[in-house]
Design a protein around this motif. Structure first.
Motif, PDB file in Angstrom:
ATOM      1  N   LEU A  80      54.067   0.526   9.559  1.00  0.00           N
ATOM      2  CA  LEU A  80      54.196   0.185  10.739  1.00  0.00           C
ATOM      3  C   LEU A  80      53.112   0.283  12.150  1.00  0.00           C
ATOM      4  CD1 LEU A  80      55.754   4.160  11.168  1.00  0.00           C
ATOM      5  CD2 LEU A  80      56.767   1.260  11.995  1.00  0.00           C
ATOM      6  N   PRO A 141      51.392   5.530   7.285  1.00  0.00           N
ATOM      7  CA  PRO A 141      51.822   5.452   9.009  1.00  0.00           C
ATOM      8  C   PRO A 141      52.052   6.988  10.177  1.00  0.00           C
ATOM      9  CG  PRO A 141      53.040   5.083   6.792  1.00  0.00           C
ATOM     10  CD  PRO A 141      52.016   5.827   6.838  1.00  0.00           C
ATOM     11  N   ALA A 142      52.186   8.047  10.250  1.00  0.00           N
ATOM     12  CA  ALA A 142      51.893   9.381  10.959  1.00  0.00           C
ATOM     13  C   ALA A 142      50.653   9.192  11.231  1.00  0.00           C
ATOM     14  CB  ALA A 142      52.056  10.434  10.194  1.00  0.00           C
ATOM     15  N   ALA A 145      49.939   5.664  13.928  1.00  0.00           N
ATOM     16  CA  ALA A 145      51.685   5.344  14.898  1.00  0.00           C
ATOM     17  C   ALA A 145      50.075   6.564  15.324  1.00  0.00           C
ATOM     18  CB  ALA A 145      52.538   5.909  14.504  1.00  0.00           C
ATOM     19  N   PHE A 316      60.418  -0.482  15.235  1.00  0.00           N
ATOM     20  CA  PHE A 316      59.889   0.590  14.436  1.00  0.00           C
ATOM     21  C   PHE A 316      60.350   2.039  14.394  1.00  0.00           C
ATOM     22  CE2 PHE A 316      57.131   4.574  15.121  1.00  0.00           C
ATOM     23  CZ  PHE A 316      56.126   4.109  14.980  1.00  0.00           C
ATOM     24  N   ILE A 317      61.536   2.660  14.866  1.00  0.00           N
ATOM     25  CA  ILE A 317      62.375   3.443  14.483  1.00  0.00           C
ATOM     26  C   ILE A 317      63.447   3.065  12.834  1.00  0.00           C
ATOM     27  CG2 ILE A 317      64.769   4.530  15.302  1.00  0.00           C
ATOM     28  CD1 ILE A 317      63.596   4.560  17.609  1.00  0.00           C
ATOM     29  N   ALA A 320      60.410   3.265   9.993  1.00  0.00           N
ATOM     30  CA  ALA A 320      60.327   4.669  10.522  1.00  0.00           C
ATOM     31  C   ALA A 320      61.224   5.104   9.535  1.00  0.00           C
ATOM     32  CB  ALA A 320      60.061   5.195  11.717  1.00  0.00           C
ATOM     33  N   ARG A 321      62.844   4.801   9.990  1.00  0.00           N
ATOM     34  CA  ARG A 321      63.689   5.406   8.920  1.00  0.00           C
ATOM     35  C   ARG A 321      63.812   5.078   7.344  1.00  0.00           C
ATOM     36  NH1 ARG A 321      68.230   7.819  10.457  1.00  0.00           N
ATOM     37  NH2 ARG A 321      69.764   6.439   9.034  1.00  0.00           N
ATOM     38  N   ARG A 322      63.026   4.032   7.271  1.00  0.00           N
ATOM     39  CA  ARG A 322      63.426   3.644   5.844  1.00  0.00           C
ATOM     40  C   ARG A 322      62.737   4.199   5.201  1.00  0.00           C
ATOM     41  NH1 ARG A 322      63.862  -3.015   5.780  1.00  0.00           N
ATOM     42  NH2 ARG A 322      62.788  -2.917   4.395  1.00  0.00           N
ATOM     43  N   MET A 323      61.145   4.620   5.211  1.00  0.00           N
ATOM     44  CA  MET A 323      60.490   5.244   5.069  1.00  0.00           C
ATOM     45  C   MET A 323      60.707   6.095   4.430  1.00  0.00           C
ATOM     46  SD  MET A 323      56.782   4.006   6.332  1.00  0.00           S
ATOM     47  CE  MET A 323      57.475   5.002   8.164  1.00  0.00           C
ATOM     48  N   PRO A 325      60.661   9.978   2.890  1.00  0.00           N
ATOM     49  CA  PRO A 325      59.610  11.263   3.598  1.00  0.00           C
ATOM     50  C   PRO A 325      58.179  11.102   2.777  1.00  0.00           C
ATOM     51  CG  PRO A 325      61.427  12.669   2.479  1.00  0.00           C
ATOM     52  CD  PRO A 325      61.342  10.732   2.228  1.00  0.00           C
ATOM     53  N   VAL A 328      55.517   8.162   4.574  1.00  0.00           N
ATOM     54  CA  VAL A 328      55.482   8.689   6.259  1.00  0.00           C
ATOM     55  C   VAL A 328      53.959   9.529   6.256  1.00  0.00           C
ATOM     56  CG1 VAL A 328      55.911   9.262   7.950  1.00  0.00           C
ATOM     57  CG2 VAL A 328      57.890   9.267   6.567  1.00  0.00           C
TER      58      VAL A 328
ATOM     59  N   LYS B 122      68.086  12.130   7.827  1.00  0.00           N
ATOM     60  CA  LYS B 122      68.936  11.989   7.063  1.00  0.00           C
ATOM     61  C   LYS B 122      68.544  13.088   6.087  1.00  0.00           C
ATOM     62  CE  LYS B 122      67.221   7.172   5.199  1.00  0.00           C
ATOM     63  NZ  LYS B 122      65.716   6.663   4.858  1.00  0.00           N
ATOM     64  N   LEU B 132      57.431  10.061  14.131  1.00  0.00           N
ATOM     65  CA  LEU B 132      57.646   8.634  14.664  1.00  0.00           C
ATOM     66  C   LEU B 132      58.806   7.714  15.039  1.00  0.00           C
ATOM     67  CD1 LEU B 132      56.756   7.294  10.490  1.00  0.00           C
ATOM     68  CD2 LEU B 132      55.545   7.095  13.003  1.00  0.00           C
TER      69      LEU B 132
END
Lengths: 329, 312
Positions: A80, A141-142, A145, A316-317, A320-323, A325, A328, B122, B132
């Motif tokens: 990210l 990433p978190a 960001a 970005f979303i 982030a969704r593909r990562m 948990p 993150v 999810k 995020l």
């Protein structure tokens, strides 16, 4: 094969960018305007005085932001990382606005973008946990960001305060600060092209070191990589690339986020290959966004920075969704 | 709590007494025409809006932070504030009145909240992923709002730009009434949600065992937070960071989370507005710019603390 497609996209973007607009110019006349310039022909004037500078600005900003994104994602090992969302562009913009409004600079102000970008990049990396690599997981990433939105919010508030404090309305700067290619003929294109070119060379030079860093600091050192030197040269390259891009086009988000991901889908995962694909892909996509903004609802023009930011949030979303948990944090 | 109430009172008095035009104490005590105009007509409604909007934002932040058990999960970080801002902006652009601006902000906030929740879902909600996704959503929503701005012309554009930067300039008693009415409805609901929040803190299974409908309670609390944000955004614009910092600051003062957050939100907003209009001679900064300058360093500090504690 896919690389050929990228280059074809870039060529199409260049031609469309030159011919479309309030006054449509057929491709044949574009060529004539460049090779046999006739100052009495309004089409030729439009091409030479408005659209060519705009095209150059898009090429400079596209290359700069895309390559900066590749480097930042590689050095932070963070999908990210991006100069817009992490506040590097805002740092460059803030430094320029500070120079203009607070110190009364005019000609020299654009050069302040470079120290601004460098300071912001170093700050966001440190604040986002970059120095905690040993114990706490580094610049995740978190963390990055959140450090990025804080830095962005701070710098953008400070820019607003500076602009509001000086009552004289310098519209050029207000438009520039949202990211626009429309006033490109007023920007120092040649020096910024040279700066970004230097950044490109430095980016490719640091690529092998970045590949080694991807294995972890220990392994990289045992392979003979000087990790500190690699990080320093990446910081310098990001500074040159982002600073140059921000000076010609204002702070534009999204490109540095999306292009590295697309480039990795096209090329192998090595940093050199990603850089090589990002080099034509960055300007191709920026031109596509710019052309879209010019034709979507004439005669008004969607500024490229606005379209890019809207797209950037969506990308970005998606990333982030593909990562998973674990990735993150 | 007593300390916080004292601080709030002091902040309100400061907000009334100081501003761009300096009024000597003797004039205030005599309560002459100038004092009545300046304090009674100009400053009092402004301070009232700051108190009420700040309280709504602080309470909304504390509700979400308790719900997601994460001090970073505030409506501004999660993109709800940007959604409410976009919704209200659309109504401002169409020339709507007070009620429709509130409704626009509420619809925008609800849509943003639903979208962010759906996009970060999810097989469950991980707070960090939701944060995020919220950051990405804010980015897109703010860009669309910026774009709407450029489509406006003349007086509308000036009004919308001022409102958008989170401004309390030229607020009158109508605005204070507007948010006052919203809070009159929402505060009792917040008091009711307190029990559900306490049960949720015990864990889902225990809460269910004690007779709480967990999913419905969560949705209700989130909706309440969004409604609070929307009512504040409708009168003050999308003011950043107040919701983020009110709850944790209240806890530092040893106050109960929700009530304390409302009071701290009010204090912070009144003081930030005072600084925005009085700190630099001859310049009226929008409130949102001031909370940005004050709030961003706080977020960075909180970030480093969360990292040190190994929670991020």
């Amino acid at each position: 094969m896919r690389v050929v497609l990228v280059i074809a996209l870039l060529v199409a973007g260049v031609i469309l960018s030159l011919s479309l607009g309030a006054r449509a110019v057929p491709p044949a006349e574009i060529w004539a305007a460049i090779t046999a310039f006739d100052p009495s022909d309004p089409n030729h004037l439009v091409i030479r005085d408005l659209r060519l500078p705009r095209l150059c600005a898009a090429l400079i900003a596209g290359v700069g932001l895309a390559l900066a994104g590749v480097l930042m994602q590689a050095v932070t090992r963070n999908p990210l990382a991006e100069p817009g969302i992490l506040g590097v562009n805002a740092g460059a913009g803030f430094a320029v606005v500070l120079g203009v409004y607070a110190f009364g600079l005019s000609g020299a102000a654009p050069w302040l973008a470079f120290p601004g970008a460098a300071l912001a990049a170093a700050a966001v990396f440190l604040l986002g946990g970059g120095a905690r690599a040993g114990s706490g997981g580094g610049a995740t990433p978190a963390r990055l960001a959140l450090a990025g939105i804080a830095l962005n919010a701070l710098l953008i508030s400070l820019i607003s305060a500076l602009v509001l404090m000086r009552a004289e309305a310098l519209d050029v700067y207000r438009f520039w600060i949202v990211g626009s290619l429309a006033e490109a003929q007023m920007r120092p294109l040649l020096p910024m092209a040279a700066t970004v070119a230097a950044g490109v060379v430095l980016a490719f030079a640091s690529a092998p070191g970045l590949d080694a860093l991807a294995l972890g600091d220990e392994a990289a050192r045992s392979l003979g990589t000087r990790t500190g030197l690699v990080r320093a040269s990446v910081l310098l390259a990001v500074t040159l690339l982002c600073g140059g891009a921000v000076v010609v086009a204002g702070p534009i988000a999204f490109l540095g986020l999306a292009v590295p991901h697309l480039a990795r889908m096209i090329a192998s995962r090595s940093v050199v290959a990603t850089l090589a694909v990002a080099l034509p892909l960055g300007p191709a996509i920026l031109l596509a966004v710019d052309v879209f903004g010019r034709v979507v609802m004439p005669p008004a023009e969607l500024r490229v920075g606005t379209t890019a930011a809207a797209l950037g949030g969506v990308i970005f979303i998606l990333i982030a969704r593909r990562m998973r948990p674990g990735e993150v944090t | 709590m007593i300390r916080l109430s004292g601080l709030l009172l002091a902040a309100i008095l400061l907000g009334l007494a100081f501003g761009e035009v300096h009024l000597p104490p003797s004039a205030i005590l005599r309560w002459d025409g100038a004092a009545e105009l300046l304090i009674g007509v100009i400053r009092a409604p402004r301070v009232a809006v700051a108190v009420l909007a700040g309280a709504a934002l602080g309470l909304a932040g504390a509700l979400l932070q308790s719900l997601l058990r994460n001090p970073l999960a505030s409506p501004d970080v999660l993109g709800f504030t940007s959604g409410a801002g976009l919704g209200a902006m659309l109504v401002v652009a169409l020339g709507g009145g007070a009620l429709s601006i509130t409704l626009g902000a509420a619809s925008g906030g609800v849509l943003a909240a639903l979208a962010v929740t759906a996009l970060s879902w999810k097989s469950g909600i991980v707070p960090l992923r939701m944060i995020l996704v919220g950051i990405g959503a804010s980015f897109t929503l703010q860009a669309i709002t910026q774009f709407m701005m450029t489509r406006l012309t003349g007086a509308e554009a000036v009004e919308a730009a001022r409102w958008l930067s989170g401004s309390l300039a030229a607020r009158h008693w109508g605005h204070a009434m507007q948010i006052g009415l919203c809070l009159a409805v929402l505060l009792p609901l917040a008091a009711l949600s307190l029990r559900a929040l306490r049960l949720l803190e015990l864990g889902d299974e225990v809460a269910t065992g004690l007779g709480l409908h967990v999913t419905r309670a969560r949705a209700g609390i989130a909706a309440l937070a969004v409604a609070l944000v929307a009512s504040a955004v409708a009168v003050a614009g999308p003011v950043p960071f107040v919701a983020l910092l009110a709850g944790p600051l209240a806890v530092r003062f040893g106050a109960p989370m929700l009530l304390g957050a409302a009071v701290v939100g009010a204090i912070v907003t009144v003081l930030a507005d005072l600084a925005a209009r009085g700190l630099i001679d001859g310049v009226q900064l929008p409130l949102g710019v001031m909370t940005g300058i004050l709030g961003a360093p706080y977020l960075l500090w909180m970030l480093s603390r969360e990292m040190e504690r190994g929670r991020l």
